[in-house]
Design a protein around this motif. Structure first.
Motif, mmCIF file in Angstrom:
data_model
loop_
_atom_site.group_PDB
_atom_site.id
_atom_site.type_symbol
_atom_site.label_atom_id
_atom_site.label_comp_id
_atom_site.label_asym_id
_atom_site.label_seq_id
_atom_site.Cartn_x
_atom_site.Cartn_y
_atom_site.Cartn_z
ATOM 1 N N GLY A 343 -0.341 -6.548 19.519
ATOM 2 C CA GLY A 343 -1.362 -5.615 19.060
ATOM 3 C C GLY A 343 -1.719 -5.828 17.601
ATOM 4 O O GLY A 343 -2.891 -5.721 17.209
ATOM 5 N N TRP A 344 -0.727 -6.155 16.783
ATOM 6 C CA TRP A 344 -0.959 -6.434 15.357
ATOM 7 C C TRP A 344 -1.736 -7.740 15.185
ATOM 8 O O TRP A 344 -2.673 -7.816 14.377
ATOM 9 C CB TRP A 344 0.392 -6.497 14.643
ATOM 10 N N ILE A 345 -1.375 -8.763 15.969
ATOM 11 C CA ILE A 345 -2.049 -10.052 15.876
ATOM 12 C C ILE A 345 -3.509 -9.948 16.315
ATOM 13 O O ILE A 345 -4.394 -10.615 15.775
ATOM 14 C CB ILE A 345 -1.310 -11.108 16.737
ATOM 15 N N GLY A 346 -3.776 -9.064 17.306
ATOM 16 C CA GLY A 346 -5.127 -8.938 17.840
ATOM 17 C C GLY A 346 -6.160 -8.507 16.825
ATOM 18 O O GLY A 346 -7.355 -8.775 16.998
ATOM 19 N N GLN A 347 -5.731 -7.846 15.747
ATOM 20 C CA GLN A 347 -6.682 -7.400 14.728
ATOM 21 C C GLN A 347 -6.743 -8.327 13.519
ATOM 22 O O GLN A 347 -7.495 -8.093 12.581
ATOM 23 C CB GLN A 347 -6.302 -5.994 14.250
ATOM 24 N N LYS A 348 -5.943 -9.407 13.546
ATOM 25 C CA LYS A 348 -5.905 -10.347 12.434
ATOM 26 C C LYS A 348 -6.894 -11.485 12.649
ATOM 27 O O LYS A 348 -7.245 -11.807 13.790
ATOM 28 C CB LYS A 348 -4.489 -10.909 12.269
ATOM 29 N N PRO A 349 -7.345 -12.127 11.566
ATOM 30 C CA PRO A 349 -8.251 -13.278 11.724
ATOM 31 C C PRO A 349 -7.549 -14.464 12.377
ATOM 32 O O PRO A 349 -6.323 -14.571 12.338
ATOM 33 C CB PRO A 349 -8.653 -13.598 10.270
ATOM 34 N N VAL A 350 -8.322 -15.337 12.979
ATOM 35 C CA VAL A 350 -7.769 -16.504 13.665
ATOM 36 C C VAL A 350 -7.450 -17.584 12.626
ATOM 37 O O VAL A 350 -8.267 -18.470 12.338
ATOM 38 C CB VAL A 350 -8.745 -17.053 14.729
ATOM 39 N N GLU A 351 -6.277 -17.494 12.057
ATOM 40 C CA GLU A 351 -5.835 -18.444 11.038
ATOM 41 C C GLU A 351 -4.309 -18.446 10.998
ATOM 42 O O GLU A 351 -3.650 -17.551 11.536
ATOM 43 C CB GLU A 351 -6.399 -18.074 9.662
ATOM 44 N N THR A 352 -3.760 -19.455 10.337
ATOM 45 C CA THR A 352 -2.318 -19.542 10.163
ATOM 46 C C THR A 352 -1.847 -18.420 9.229
ATOM 47 O O THR A 352 -2.522 -18.118 8.244
ATOM 48 C CB THR A 352 -1.947 -20.915 9.562
ATOM 49 N N PRO A 353 -0.706 -17.747 9.492
ATOM 50 C CA PRO A 353 0.286 -17.983 10.563
ATOM 51 C C PRO A 353 0.051 -17.145 11.819
ATOM 52 O O PRO A 353 0.870 -17.174 12.725
ATOM 53 C CB PRO A 353 1.583 -17.562 9.876
ATOM 54 N N PHE A 354 -1.065 -16.403 11.853
ATOM 55 C CA PHE A 354 -1.305 -15.484 12.968
ATOM 56 C C PHE A 354 -1.496 -16.229 14.293
ATOM 57 O O PHE A 354 -1.141 -15.719 15.348
ATOM 58 C CB PHE A 354 -2.508 -14.604 12.663
ATOM 59 N N ILE A 355 -2.068 -17.437 14.224
ATOM 60 C CA ILE A 355 -2.261 -18.223 15.443
ATOM 61 C C ILE A 355 -0.910 -18.564 16.082
ATOM 62 O O ILE A 355 -0.697 -18.372 17.286
ATOM 63 C CB ILE A 355 -3.050 -19.516 15.142
ATOM 64 N N GLU A 356 0.013 -19.054 15.249
ATOM 65 C CA GLU A 356 1.322 -19.468 15.751
ATOM 66 C C GLU A 356 2.131 -18.275 16.267
ATOM 67 O O GLU A 356 2.791 -18.366 17.310
ATOM 68 C CB GLU A 356 2.108 -20.193 14.651
ATOM 69 N N ILE A 357 2.069 -17.151 15.536
ATOM 70 C CA ILE A 357 2.783 -15.945 15.979
ATOM 71 C C ILE A 357 2.217 -15.461 17.312
ATOM 72 O O ILE A 357 2.964 -15.071 18.222
ATOM 73 C CB ILE A 357 2.703 -14.835 14.918
ATOM 74 N N GLY A 358 0.891 -15.491 17.433
ATOM 75 C CA GLY A 358 0.251 -15.073 18.679
ATOM 76 C C GLY A 358 0.639 -15.953 19.854
ATOM 77 O O GLY A 358 0.872 -15.465 20.964
ATOM 78 N N MET A 359 0.715 -17.259 19.630
ATOM 79 C CA MET A 359 1.119 -18.181 20.698
ATOM 80 C C MET A 359 2.549 -17.901 21.155
ATOM 81 O O MET A 359 2.831 -17.847 22.362
ATOM 82 C CB MET A 359 0.997 -19.628 20.209
ATOM 83 N N PHE A 360 3.457 -17.736 20.179
ATOM 84 C CA PHE A 360 4.850 -17.469 20.521
ATOM 85 C C PHE A 360 4.981 -16.146 21.280
ATOM 86 O O PHE A 360 5.708 -16.053 22.283
ATOM 87 C CB PHE A 360 5.696 -17.418 19.247
ATOM 88 N N SER A 361 4.273 -15.116 20.820
ATOM 89 C CA SER A 361 4.338 -13.799 21.474
ATOM 90 C C SER A 361 3.764 -13.852 22.881
ATOM 91 O O SER A 361 4.273 -13.188 23.789
ATOM 92 C CB SER A 361 3.585 -12.759 20.631
#
Length: 389
Positions: A343-361
């Motif tokens: 849910g936190w990643i969903g509101q973040k821009p598509v950039e590092t490190p959010f991309i990697e965290i989203g993939m792992f989650s």
């Protein structure tokens, strides 16, 4: 005349018998806690959403040239229109909060296990319809986020091979998100809640057929009390607590759960810097964005909800309640934490490190259902056999 009176008495007796067996003297497990109040509270908010929605529909105009202004008219000129609109918009958020708690309670206490598999699946279908209804409703104010949210989400169907483009044009009613789209979304948004009501009746009938689950996961017929007055009072207390927070948000923080860009009229020529859906879609939106391939992202997003339907099959444990499953309990709380991270990643821009965290989650989300749930169940069953020997 005699037959008519006899029929009326028979119908009256049948109604009274139904109310008595399903509400007043309905056998309820004596050890239920407040987590069992979320289901009835969700039903109350469904009624609130339908009633406020009907009143809003009296003043709303489903036309791209007037939709935004009609919402402002409701807010400024209709008597108590601001209250009805805020009750409806924030009611959707509270509805999802209650349903999420209801689902997570079911996951913790094994409500998907036999003989309640069909009951669980009916609840998942209701959840899917809720998501569809909420998305359609989010488009209706015709603000910037509404318009671009509709454009992005409907465009996802174009990833379906061969028929994707035709599906998108059918949803739009043309070649872009325009007046025909808004009319279709308004009609469906008005219609789907009544479908949800019908499925809720089915859901309740299945619940009363198999009986309520309980925190210990034991036979529900072992120790029960009538629903009225014991659990009626407990649900009533939970109702007042939830309504306190609901009206606190409605009167003091009505826009806290919304997006400020939706107070800007829709403009097809100006794309918002960061398009995000409502908060209750964010975990699934994060899963969508975590897959590099468009079709794969759509499949993963839809599969993230549909996988709940497989839980009665994927489960291998003979123990129902997570209270007595120490290994699974740890994994369960990791899953809840992971869902919040999505849910936190969903509101973040598509950039590092959010991309990697989203993939792992995302990987952990599907690993939980497809691997950990059946594997831990088999491990627990083996440990039980060893302990017995």
């Amino acid at each position: 005349m005699y037959n008519n009176n006899k029929t009326k008495r028979w119908n009256k007796n049948n109604i009274l018998a139904f109310v008595d067996s399903h509400i007043i003297n309905y056998p309820t497990p004596v050890n239920l806690n407040y987590f069992w109040s979320f289901g009835s509270l969700a039903g109350i908010f469904l009624v609130i959403q339908i009633l406020t929605g009907i009143f809003l529909a009296m003043h709303y105009t489903p036309h791209t040239a007037y939709a935004f202004d009609s919402v402002e008219h409701i807010m400024r000129h209709v008597k108590n229109g601001w209250l009805i609109r805020y009750m409806h918009s924030n009611g959707a958020s509270f509805f999802f909060i209650l349903v999420y708690f209801h689902i997570f309670r079911g996951l913790y206490y094994g409500s998907y296990m036999k003989p309640r598999g069909l009951l669980w699946c009916s609840g998942v279908i209701i959840f899917l319809l809720m998501m569809a209804t909420a998305f359609l409703g989010y488009v209706l104010p015709w603000g910037q986020m509404s318009f671009w949210g509709a454009t992005v989400i409907t465009n996802l169907f174009s990833a379906i091979p061969f028929v994707g483009k035709s599906i998108v044009e059918w949803l739009w009613g043309g070649f872009s998100v325009d007046n025909a789209t808004l009319n279709r979304f308004f009609s469906l948004h008005y219609f789907l809640p009544f479908v949800i009501v019908g499925l809720t009746v089915v859901h309740l009938s299945l619940l009363h057929q198999d009986g309520s689950n309980n925190p210990l996961g034991i036979n529900t017929n072992v120790d029960t009390v009538p629903f009225y007055p014991y659990f009626y009072v407990k649900d009533l207390f939970a109702f007042f607590v939830v309504m306190f927070f609901y009206f606190l948000v409605v009167f003091y923080y009505p826009n806290a759960l919304g997006h400020p860009d939706n107070y800007i009229p829709a403009n097809p020529l100006v794309t918002p810097p960061h398009i995000v859906p409502e908060w209750y879609f964010l975990p699934f939106y994060a899963i969508l964005r975590s897959i590099p391939d468009k079709l794969g992202g759509v499949v993963a997003m839809i599969g993230a909800v549909l996988i709940l339907l497989l839980l009665p099959i994927l489960n291998t444990s003979k123990i129902r309640s997570t209270n007595f499953r120490p290994i699974f309990r740890v994994v369960y709380w990791f899953f809840i934490s992971n869902f919040l991270i999505l849910g936190w990643i969903g509101q973040k821009p598509v950039e590092t490190p959010f991309i990697e965290i989203g993939m792992f989650s995302t990987i952990f989300y599907f690993t939980y259902f497809l691997i950990l749930v059946p594997l831990i169940g088999l491990l627990e069953n083996y440990l039980i056999k060893v302990k017995i020997k």
